[in-house]
Write a protein that holds these residues in place. Structure first.
Motif, PDB file in Angstrom:
ATOM      1  N   HIS A   1       7.044  42.542  67.613  1.00  0.00           N
ATOM      2  CA  HIS A   1       7.994  42.713  66.519  1.00  0.00           C
ATOM      3  C   HIS A   1       7.232  43.223  65.300  1.00  0.00           C
ATOM      4  O   HIS A   1       6.147  42.720  65.004  1.00  0.00           O
ATOM      5  CB  HIS A   1       8.678  41.376  66.211  1.00  0.00           C
ATOM      6  N   PRO A   2       7.789  44.194  64.570  1.00  0.00           N
ATOM      7  CA  PRO A   2       7.108  44.721  63.385  1.00  0.00           C
ATOM      8  C   PRO A   2       6.799  43.658  62.337  1.00  0.00           C
ATOM      9  O   PRO A   2       5.838  43.793  61.581  1.00  0.00           O
ATOM     10  CB  PRO A   2       8.096  45.759  62.836  1.00  0.00           C
TER      11      PRO A   2
ATOM     12  N   ALA B   1       5.487  40.859  62.725  1.00  0.00           N
ATOM     13  CA  ALA B   1       4.156  40.301  62.994  1.00  0.00           C
ATOM     14  C   ALA B   1       3.054  41.158  62.382  1.00  0.00           C
ATOM     15  O   ALA B   1       1.947  40.669  62.134  1.00  0.00           O
ATOM     16  CB  ALA B   1       3.948  40.163  64.505  1.00  0.00           C
ATOM     17  N   LYS B   2       3.340  42.437  62.115  1.00  0.00           N
ATOM     18  CA  LYS B   2       2.375  43.343  61.472  1.00  0.00           C
ATOM     19  C   LYS B   2       2.573  43.406  59.972  1.00  0.00           C
ATOM     20  O   LYS B   2       1.967  44.207  59.294  1.00  0.00           O
ATOM     21  CB  LYS B   2       2.518  44.751  62.059  1.00  0.00           C
ATOM     22  N   GLY B   3       3.472  42.568  59.458  1.00  0.00           N
ATOM     23  CA  GLY B   3       3.700  42.514  58.022  1.00  0.00           C
ATOM     24  C   GLY B   3       4.824  43.396  57.526  1.00  0.00           C
ATOM     25  O   GLY B   3       5.058  43.484  56.321  1.00  0.00           O
ATOM     26  N   LEU B   4       5.542  44.072  58.409  1.00  0.00           N
ATOM     27  CA  LEU B   4       6.671  44.901  57.985  1.00  0.00           C
ATOM     28  C   LEU B   4       7.877  44.013  57.717  1.00  0.00           C
ATOM     29  O   LEU B   4       8.251  43.193  58.537  1.00  0.00           O
ATOM     30  CB  LEU B   4       7.022  45.919  59.073  1.00  0.00           C
ATOM     31  N   VAL B   5       8.464  44.203  56.555  1.00  0.00           N
ATOM     32  CA  VAL B   5       9.632  43.392  56.191  1.00  0.00           C
ATOM     33  C   VAL B   5      10.893  44.102  56.643  1.00  0.00           C
ATOM     34  O   VAL B   5      10.864  45.236  57.108  1.00  0.00           O
ATOM     35  CB  VAL B   5       9.658  43.145  54.662  1.00  0.00           C
TER      36      VAL B   5
ATOM     37  N   GLY C   1      19.455  48.923  57.085  1.00  0.00           N
ATOM     38  CA  GLY C   1      20.034  49.629  58.205  1.00  0.00           C
ATOM     39  C   GLY C   1      19.383  49.383  59.545  1.00  0.00           C
ATOM     40  O   GLY C   1      19.827  49.870  60.569  1.00  0.00           O
ATOM     41  N   ILE C   2      18.327  48.610  59.570  1.00  0.00           N
ATOM     42  CA  ILE C   2      17.607  48.338  60.826  1.00  0.00           C
ATOM     43  C   ILE C   2      17.789  46.885  61.202  1.00  0.00           C
ATOM     44  O   ILE C   2      17.603  46.000  60.427  1.00  0.00           O
ATOM     45  CB  ILE C   2      16.086  48.628  60.709  1.00  0.00           C
TER      46      ILE C   2
END
Length: 88
Positions: free
Chosen positions: A76-77, A79-83, A87-88
């Motif tokens: 999952h993004p 986990a890489k720090g993407l908030v 729209g997603i």
């Protein structure tokens, strides 16, 4: 949610499928009393397919289920720090 369940009771005779997305989280956090959801589940009209989503269902709710699916995030993004993104 309690008002939503009252509305669903009124509409239920007209429905084949009702999805209550994240309703288990509403119960888990105390927003919706579990007894109200259990009453709705137990009193639903015959033929109404009811889908409840969320985490941490109680044993009482699990006992009412015909199907139980547990989804696990393998990647999952977040986990890489993407908030969250619009729209997603």
């Amino acid at each position: 949610y309690a008002g939503l369940l009252r509305s669903c009771r009124l509409a239920a005779p007209e429905l084949d499928l009702l999805v209550l997305d994240e309703v288990l989280d509403a119960v888990d956090t105390g927003i919706l009393p579990e007894y109200e959801l259990l009453a709705f589940v137990c009193e639903r009209p015959a033929g109404l397919e009811l889908v409840l989503t969320g985490r941490n269902p109680s044993e009482a709710l699990l006992a009412q289920a015909d199907y139980i699916t547990e989804m696990v995030a393998r990647r999952h993004p977040y986990a890489k720090g993407l908030v969250a993104r619009r729209g997603i």
